[in-house]
Design a protein around this motif. Structure first.
Motif, PDB file in Angstrom:
ATOM      1  N   ASN A 196       0.842  -1.202   0.000  1.00 37.74           N
ATOM      2  CA  ASN A 196       0.000   0.000   0.000  1.00 37.74           C
ATOM      3  C   ASN A 196       0.876   1.251   0.000  1.00 37.74           C
ATOM      4  O   ASN A 196       1.887   1.304   0.689  1.00 37.74           O
ATOM      5  N   ILE A 197       0.437   2.240  -0.768  1.00 35.10           N
ATOM      6  CA  ILE A 197       1.159   3.500  -0.797  1.00 35.10           C
ATOM      7  C   ILE A 197       0.417   4.465   0.123  1.00 35.10           C
ATOM      8  O   ILE A 197      -0.747   4.780  -0.109  1.00 35.10           O
ATOM      9  N   ILE A 198       1.061   4.900   1.175  1.00 36.36           N
ATOM     10  CA  ILE A 198       0.410   5.809   2.130  1.00 36.36           C
ATOM     11  C   ILE A 198       1.121   7.159   2.052  1.00 36.36           C
ATOM     12  O   ILE A 198       2.347   7.241   2.147  1.00 36.36           O
ATOM     13  N   LYS A 199       0.321   8.185   1.840  1.00 40.90           N
ATOM     14  CA  LYS A 199       0.874   9.538   1.717  1.00 40.90           C
ATOM     15  C   LYS A 199       0.202  10.414   2.759  1.00 40.90           C
ATOM     16  O   LYS A 199      -1.011  10.374   2.916  1.00 40.90           O
ATOM     17  N   LYS A 204      -4.130  15.669   5.537  1.00 37.73           N
ATOM     18  CA  LYS A 204      -4.866  14.586   4.886  1.00 37.73           C
ATOM     19  C   LYS A 204      -4.001  13.330   4.817  1.00 37.73           C
ATOM     20  O   LYS A 204      -2.776  13.401   4.850  1.00 37.73           O
ATOM     21  N   LYS A 205      -4.689  12.209   4.704  1.00 45.61           N
ATOM     22  CA  LYS A 205      -3.971  10.934   4.577  1.00 45.61           C
ATOM     23  C   LYS A 205      -4.581  10.161   3.413  1.00 45.61           C
ATOM     24  O   LYS A 205      -5.787   9.951   3.365  1.00 45.61           O
ATOM     25  N   ALA A 206      -3.747   9.777   2.465  1.00 41.71           N
ATOM     26  CA  ALA A 206      -4.248   9.042   1.291  1.00 41.71           C
ATOM     27  C   ALA A 206      -3.641   7.644   1.269  1.00 41.71           C
ATOM     28  O   ALA A 206      -2.460   7.467   1.558  1.00 41.71           O
ATOM     29  N   ILE A 207      -4.481   6.654   0.964  1.00 46.07           N
ATOM     30  CA  ILE A 207      -3.986   5.289   0.802  1.00 46.07           C
ATOM     31  C   ILE A 207      -4.342   4.822  -0.598  1.00 46.07           C
ATOM     32  O   ILE A 207      -5.503   4.908  -1.012  1.00 46.07           O
ATOM     33  N   ILE A 208      -3.367   4.328  -1.336  1.00 48.23           N
ATOM     34  CA  ILE A 208      -3.617   3.723  -2.653  1.00 48.23           C
ATOM     35  C   ILE A 208      -3.112   2.287  -2.576  1.00 48.23           C
ATOM     36  O   ILE A 208      -2.003   2.042  -2.108  1.00 48.23           O
ATOM     37  N   LYS A 248      -3.442  19.788  -3.624  1.00 47.94           N
ATOM     38  CA  LYS A 248      -4.668  20.157  -4.343  1.00 47.94           C
ATOM     39  C   LYS A 248      -5.901  19.463  -3.760  1.00 47.94           C
ATOM     40  O   LYS A 248      -7.002  19.985  -3.837  1.00 47.94           O
ATOM     41  N   CYS A 249      -5.705  18.264  -3.202  1.00 49.72           N
ATOM     42  CA  CYS A 249      -6.831  17.429  -2.760  1.00 49.72           C
ATOM     43  C   CYS A 249      -7.674  18.131  -1.692  1.00 49.72           C
ATOM     44  O   CYS A 249      -7.142  18.798  -0.811  1.00 49.72           O
ATOM     45  N   VAL A 266      -9.093   8.688   0.844  1.00 49.87           N
ATOM     46  CA  VAL A 266      -8.481   9.911   1.354  1.00 49.87           C
ATOM     47  C   VAL A 266      -9.281  10.340   2.564  1.00 49.87           C
ATOM     48  O   VAL A 266     -10.498  10.422   2.505  1.00 49.87           O
ATOM     49  N   THR A 267      -8.615  10.552   3.671  1.00 54.87           N
ATOM     50  CA  THR A 267      -9.326  10.993   4.873  1.00 54.87           C
ATOM     51  C   THR A 267      -8.643  12.227   5.437  1.00 54.87           C
ATOM     52  O   THR A 267      -7.444  12.424   5.241  1.00 54.87           O
TER      53      THR A 267
END
Lengths: 269, 245
Positions: A196-199, A204-208, A248-249, A266-267
């Motif tokens: 998993n890619i966590i940014k 904000k926190k995004a997981i892909i 931007k998100c 995205v949270t």
């Protein structure tokens, strides 16, 4: 002379396109050629198989029991085609994604081409099937120009863009000139991303999740602020995962809602 | 378990079997959320048909049965007769439901059998390579209509309207779309409640996308879906106004 060639790879890699091109181009050197895909639940994520026969004699049945040449482009396809391998089968595999140890038990002649690495080097991972087409065409001694003509004929509508045409030409020539690896193989370092890619950032926190993402790009088209774009990282389905720009998100959740694979979230933190 | 997935999703079947960007996955995901919300996973029976809908055979961790050619409706009717407390869901594609299985649906609706039917309409027979279906609108190019669907073959069949004309007043009939998943969630919920509370037939058509056979990218898929929803109007087509005991 008759050559029976079996192609196997991941659905969506372009296996059927390679097989069709070879069958089309073969009439410059052979009198007869046939191509038939293996019918099953063909979709992304399952092995895709194609049978090609090129021959000087008439071909009575397009399938066969043992292959003279096996072109394998994804490790998952191996157990599906095991029954077609015998001692005389020549195996060609993509050394940039597969280890040669996979074929140790077959006692057949193995050779490799790092097709994915070459395609990445050219700048477009999608041209990798053109590299493989060139390798196979040279191996069964089809004319170089005839094969290129068949590629243009079959990919015609996709090659309108000049830069794409150039990339495909480059791929074709580098495939044709490549000496097949016989004993010393390239490292298999083009494995698809599975972790998993966590940014995190900007609150904000995004997981892909590349293990689930199928690269349909719905998230990119549904993003109201264009925070998502396509990256060059491959997922398990040989397509590209999206990339997120957290600045931007706005964490609206559209991508999470519309993702058919539940592969992105995205949270706000 | 992954928090993004519905709780009733089968963990071993992740990732699912559908193509990239398939509308089925969106419908099933929304259905999964509704099943979670209503807490009916244990009493639900999920019937699927031939075609792309059968790829949902291991999508949920709930009882699933597969039959052929629009016969999902009668099979689920039989199941509901044997298990009256269950929630019977029939999940069918437009080719199976409207071409070969239309008579099954019509008689199920006519007799007001208490099942919930969800038909995913993507305007073609997707599993066999995108041939023209009764739902295909005139002028649309498919594998079997390379010059666009002929006027003589009829415009797209509006089945929910057809079923509402049967005069079954207790039935809940609606059309949703994967372009609006919030509305779709509400419609699926109503369709299931009409079965459990009113003991009546409910029919929900969902307009869906098929990027593989439409040969569209993500953006074009949704713009085609928008033009589809101009012909196939979304919303509730008929529902019972009075409570039935």
């Amino acid at each position: 002379m008759t050559k029976k060639i079996l192609f196997v790879g991941e659905g969506g890699q372009g296996i059927q396109t390679i097989a069709k091109t070879i069958a089309h181009a073969a009439d410059s050197h052979y009198q007869h050629s046939s191509y038939i895909p293996s019918f099953g639940v063909e979709q992304r994520g399952t092995p895709s198989i194609a049978f090609v026969i090129v021959s000087d004699e008439e071909i009575h049945y397009p399938r066969f029991e043992t292959a003279d040449i096996l072109v394998i482009l994804q490790p998952r396809g191996l157990n599906v085609v095991e029954q077609y391998i015998d001692k005389s089968t020549q195996i060609i595999f993509d050394s940039s994604i597969m280890e040669p140890s996979l074929f140790a038990k077959y006692r057949s002649d193995i050779s490799a081409i790092p097709a994915t690495a070459i395609a990445h080097h050219i700048g477009n991972p999608r041209v990798f099937n053109v590299v493989v087409t060139a390798v196979v065409a040279r191996m069964i001694e089809i004319d170089r120009i005839e094969t290129w003509k068949a590629i243009v004929l079959l990919l015609g509508s996709k090659l309108k863009d000049n830069s794409l045409l150039k990339q495909n030409e480059d791929a074709y020539h580098s495939g044709w000139q490549f000496e097949l690896e016989k004993s010393k193989f390239s490292p298999a370092d083009f494995q698809p991303e599975t972790r998993n890619i966590i940014k995190k950032g900007y609150g904000k926190k995004a997981i892909i999740m590349p293990a689930k993402c199928k690269g349909c790009n719905i998230c990119i088209s549904k993003c109201p602020v264009r925070a998502l774009s396509s990256s060059t990282t491959l997922n398990a389905f040989s397509t590209f995962i999206p990339e997120i720009d957290l600045e931007k998100c706005v964490a609206c959740g559209n991508c999470t809602q519309f993702c058919p694979d539940n592969a992105i979230s995205v949270t706000k933190e | 378990m992954d928090k993004l997935e519905p709780r009733c999703r089968k963990e071993a079947a992740i990732p699912h079997l559908f193509c990239p960007g398939c509308g089925h996955a969106l419908v099933l995901k929304t259905l999964g959320r509704v099943i979670d919300d209503m807490k009916i996973a244990r009493q639900t029976a999920f019937g699927i048909d031939i075609g792309c809908s059968l790829l949902a055979w291991n999508f949920f961790d709930i009882n699933t049965i597969q039959t052929h050619h629009g016969r999902t409706a009668p099979v689920m009717v039989g199941y509901k007769m044997a298990e009256p407390k269950s929630v019977a869901l029939a999940y069918v594609g437009d080719g199976a439901a409207y071409a070969i299985g239309l008579q099954s649906i019509i008689h199920t609706a006519l007799r007001n059998e208490p099942i919930t039917m969800i038909v995913v309409n993507n305007e073609n027979y997707a599993m066999t390579g995108g041939q023209m279906s009764p739902e295909t609108e005139t002028g649309v190019i498919t594998q079997t209509s390379p010059r666009g669907k002929d006027m003589n073959l009829g415009a797209g069949l509006k089945s929910p309207e057809l079923i509402s004309s049967l005069g079954n007043e207790k039935a809940f009939i609606a059309r949703g779309s994967v372009a609006n998943l919030v509305e779709l969630n509400k419609l699926i919920k109503k369709a299931i409640e009409n079965q459990t509370k009113n003991n009546s037939f409910s029919f929900l058509e969902v307009l869906s996308i098929c990027p593989t056979n439409w040969r569209t990218n993500a953006k074009d898929s949704f713009s085609r879906l928008e033009s589809m929803s101009k012909y196939y109007k979304t919303g509730i087509i008929s529902e019972t106004t009075k409570e039935v005991n």
